[in-house]
Design a protein around this motif. Sequence first.
Motif, PDB file in Angstrom:
ATOM      1  N   LYS A   1      19.625  13.911 -56.883  1.00 11.22           N
ATOM      2  CA  LYS A   1      18.598  13.029 -57.433  1.00 11.22           C
ATOM      3  C   LYS A   1      17.212  13.457 -56.953  1.00 11.22           C
ATOM      4  O   LYS A   1      16.235  13.381 -57.707  1.00 11.22           O
TER       5      LYS A   1
ATOM      6  N   VAL B   1      15.982  16.271 -59.034  1.00 10.92           N
ATOM      7  CA  VAL B   1      15.556  15.780 -60.351  1.00 10.92           C
ATOM      8  C   VAL B   1      14.124  15.252 -60.268  1.00 10.92           C
ATOM      9  O   VAL B   1      13.267  15.589 -61.102  1.00 10.92           O
TER      10      VAL B   1
ATOM     11  N   HIS C   1      18.586   9.795 -63.333  1.00 10.52           N
ATOM     12  CA  HIS C   1      19.604   9.830 -62.273  1.00 10.52           C
ATOM     13  C   HIS C   1      20.060   8.423 -61.915  1.00 10.52           C
ATOM     14  O   HIS C   1      19.534   7.428 -62.427  1.00 10.52           O
TER      15      HIS C   1
ATOM     16  N   THR D   1      20.953  14.467 -63.366  1.00 14.36           N
ATOM     17  CA  THR D   1      22.166  14.762 -62.594  1.00 14.36           C
ATOM     18  C   THR D   1      23.362  14.637 -63.540  1.00 14.36           C
ATOM     19  O   THR D   1      23.253  14.072 -64.621  1.00 14.36           O
TER      20      THR D   1
END
Length: 476
Positions: A253, A256, A274, A300
């Motif tokens: 995460k 991201v 995420h 993700t």
Amino acid sequence: MEKILFETLNVSEEIKRAIRDMGFEEATPVQSQSIGPMMAGRDIVSQAPTGTGKTCAFGIPLIEGIDSSARSVRALILCPTRELVIQTTDELMKLTKYKHSIRIVPIYGGQNIERQITALKRRPQIIVATPGRLMDHMRRHTIRLGELQYMVLDEADEMLNMGFREDIDTILESVPEKRQTVLFSATMSREILAITKKYLTDPVQIQITKSQITVPSIRQYYLEVSRENKIDVLARLIDVNNYKLSMVFCNTKRQVDELTHEMVARGYEAEGLHGDMKQSQRDRVMESFKNGRTEILIATDVAARGIDVENVEAVFNFDLPEDLEYYVHRIGRTGRANRQGVSYSFVGRREMYKLREIMSYTRAKIKYMKIPKAADIAQVRTRQMMKEILKIMERGNLDVYADSIEKFMMEEEFQEYTIMDVAAAFLSREIPAETFKEIEERPGFSEVFKRKKGRPDRNYRREYDRKGVKRGRRRH
């Protein structure tokens, strides 16, 4: 069987925290079916292909069950090759990140045995070993297994194929009868079943099948990219191909969030997705992506589950997936409705073994691609800009601008320049100078990567050190 979330596991907060740091949210099928029975003390025999998350499947309950104050070996994990020993040790060390008193030692051939003996004097609770080198230590009495609680045979079929049957028998007959034994094998041959019958007690049977193999309409490529250059390479691939809708997959995460921030800062219409986001946020992001307002969706694996957008042109594996099944799920986001799709995987120097596992698992040919040259990107951006300029010229009404330029060109300070110089200067304002800079990468590691042993050949080792830096070159 329904999958489980790691946050719901009845394990210590230290392990949950380590799993969060690894970026995992949802257990893979083999983990979902193995963790519960193993924590209940059951023996397990699991038929599971390489890359389905086996290490966490046995590692989580094993680490949770070990007494961290113990001064003797409590868990032994047998692997067929040194590469798998190193890979498994690395994964287990990530799981013990916040359990500082758990000590793990890898034991394999090719490494100085005296160095291993020194490491063993630290009294590890977990040993990950190849059968041959473990037997050497047992004969030297440098490893004692009298208090062993957990015995794991990983890729047992491969160990048999390599001729380790006698060693396996010797090892299993030397460890305490009162132990928990877990066996993983891609196939269930007669020999595997014989070992299971002889050494396991009423084992739980688990069978994991491969996902649907990747469809041929997806062209698959990999690029050798160092971590610091991944964002530049991602931007180049999007620009040179002018993708309007693409998905980028990261393993965590945090990655991201960081990548989304960087891509937005570079002027791309990008959004992250995420598990930490509220459902309303996720719905908004998905609606924006489906409507084409968001060009790049960065996600993700778990957050992207169930996404069905037909016109995704490209999928990027910014990080190679930890679970091979996720590779199939990821690239399947493109090439929908009989369209031609394309996927790109960014591979670091130490990840070539994982790429080969993906190719073996999917039976797909993932082709090597060179990083796009700066000149290619500059040409694409210039062409796009010139198309916009052409549209402006076609609309006309440029006389006032032409008169202004002509007057300036008559002034003394402009007389040494041409109209072409002026046009180039205007273009430079739109296309940054950084566009023309090449990305400096280390030598193509895949070209010197030894297929069988998974390490560089002699010529590479002679010319470059372990970090891929050319020998004799000063480091700054």
